[in-house]
Scaffold this motif. Sequence first.
Motif, short mmCIF file in Angstrom:
data_model
loop_
_atom_site.label_atom_id
_atom_site.label_comp_id
_atom_site.label_asym_id
_atom_site.label_seq_id
_atom_site.Cartn_x
_atom_site.Cartn_y
_atom_site.Cartn_z
N VAL A 63 0.93 -1.09 0.13
CA VAL A 63 -0.07 -0.03 -0.17
C VAL A 63 1.04 1.34 0.11
O VAL A 63 2.06 1.33 0.44
N LYS A 64 0.42 2.22 -0.64
CA LYS A 64 1.23 3.43 -0.83
C LYS A 64 1.18 4.01 0.76
O LYS A 64 0.34 4.11 1.39
N SER A 91 -1.66 5.55 5.77
CA SER A 91 -1.80 6.56 6.99
C SER A 91 -3.25 7.07 6.72
O SER A 91 -3.69 7.29 8.20
N THR A 92 -3.81 7.19 5.85
CA THR A 92 -5.15 7.63 5.69
C THR A 92 -6.03 6.33 6.45
O THR A 92 -7.17 6.93 7.16
N LEU A 93 -5.92 5.20 5.81
CA LEU A 93 -6.56 4.07 6.32
C LEU A 93 -6.59 3.95 7.89
O LEU A 93 -7.74 3.51 8.44
N ILE A 94 -5.39 4.13 8.41
CA ILE A 94 -5.17 3.83 9.82
C ILE A 94 -5.88 5.02 10.58
O ILE A 94 -6.52 4.62 11.73
N ASN A 95 -5.91 6.23 10.18
CA ASN A 95 -6.54 7.10 10.86
C ASN A 95 -7.91 7.11 10.91
O ASN A 95 -8.57 7.58 11.72
N LYS A 96 -8.46 6.69 9.75
CA LYS A 96 -9.86 6.41 9.59
C LYS A 96 -10.55 5.30 10.15
O LYS A 96 -11.55 5.62 10.92
N HIS A 97 -9.71 4.37 10.17
CA HIS A 97 -10.49 3.01 10.57
C HIS A 97 -10.19 3.06 12.23
O HIS A 97 -11.16 2.69 12.83
N TYR A 98 -8.92 3.20 12.68
CA TYR A 98 -8.74 3.03 14.14
C TYR A 98 -8.87 4.48 14.96
O TYR A 98 -8.63 4.47 16.04
N GLU A 99 -8.95 5.55 14.12
CA GLU A 99 -9.04 6.91 14.77
C GLU A 99 -7.78 7.11 15.60
O GLU A 99 -7.76 8.16 16.38
#
Length: 392
Positions: free
Chosen positions: A301-302, A307-315
């Motif tokens: 993954v880029k 970073s975006t997925l981690i921030n969105k999913h895990y807050e």
Amino acid sequence: MQQTLFNLHEVILLITVTESLLLALGIIVIPKKRPQSHCLLAGLLTLIASILLATLLVWSSAVQQTSALYSSLLIAILSFGLLAQGPLLYFYMQSLTKHVNFYSAAVALHFSPAVMSVVIILVFDLTLFDWLPHNWPHIANYKHNLILFIWAGFKCLPLAYTVLCCTAEYRLRKQLQDRYSNIPFWELRWAEIILGGFSLHWLWAFVAYWLSGYVGPEVNQQMGKISDYVTAALINVLFGFTLWSGRKALILPDISDHKRDSSIVENSEEKLAAIRHAIDVDSLHLEPHINLERFSEHCGVKPREASTLINKHYEKNFFEIINYYRVQEVKKRLSENRTSTVLDIALASGFNSQSAFQRFFKRFEGITPTQYRRQANSPSKRPAQRVSGNFP
């Protein structure tokens, strides 16, 4: 009695000038990952050296007795340096996280006050004689007003750069936390010390400027000397910043968006599954020096997408989620292993900083690791499970 060549204040200035130039030279020749940051820091040190040297010469009674008294060169150098140090520090802070385009109009706007001061000095032929306050009653009124205008600029304008530099430091902190799972606490403190030192220096210059009309010449002179001493102290702090944080954590490579042709996954669900697999199965959080780039490459993954997925999913950001799973690993090992020390378990669980380990463990669990182990080994006092944020 023989007159001394330099007084103590002048000796301190000369030593600081020499030290600044040596540091600038050393920074240029040090192998570097981010050349622009090194060049900007070397430029800032050179600028400080020119300011101190010009200050020494402008206020030297020996120089004032020479033909330099009717020259504009010294005050042009001094004015440019005093008005350019704020922008240069600001762009140095920016360059730690991104490349600064010095051909842009925005950058030119930041340096325009420094350039304008030089133009005013040269066009209106403002000399060292005009610059000295005790000569103001003997110069034309328009020259006096122009000098007051320039003085107001380099006494007041740097305060605006205090705010801008603090903003740049905040962005640097956030980017480091998003990219690196282990950042020793003191490394982030270096930038704050630098900004604090310059802010103190500029605030003192601002206060001294506004008090100058209410105190005598001797008090004004002492306030000016204190400002010079603060600058001398900052040189040594800059050296520490460059030697430690600059070489280890704060001068970082750019986040690249390189692709792994066959392994880049397409949809968000697959990317999130790859991130979970990297933690739950591959246990990448146990690697002490794991960072966002290496983690993302492993997942296919880029970095920005990860970073975006981690921030969105895990807050939470990458820094926090990795250390959360490390804390879970520590808890498991504390319950199972009664012989190893708490620090040994923390190091085996991916932490490489005792202070970071203690801070994150207490943040997530509400108690210290030692208290947790004591409760875990006591059948009647099992520790309560605490979950912070949207962790699985």
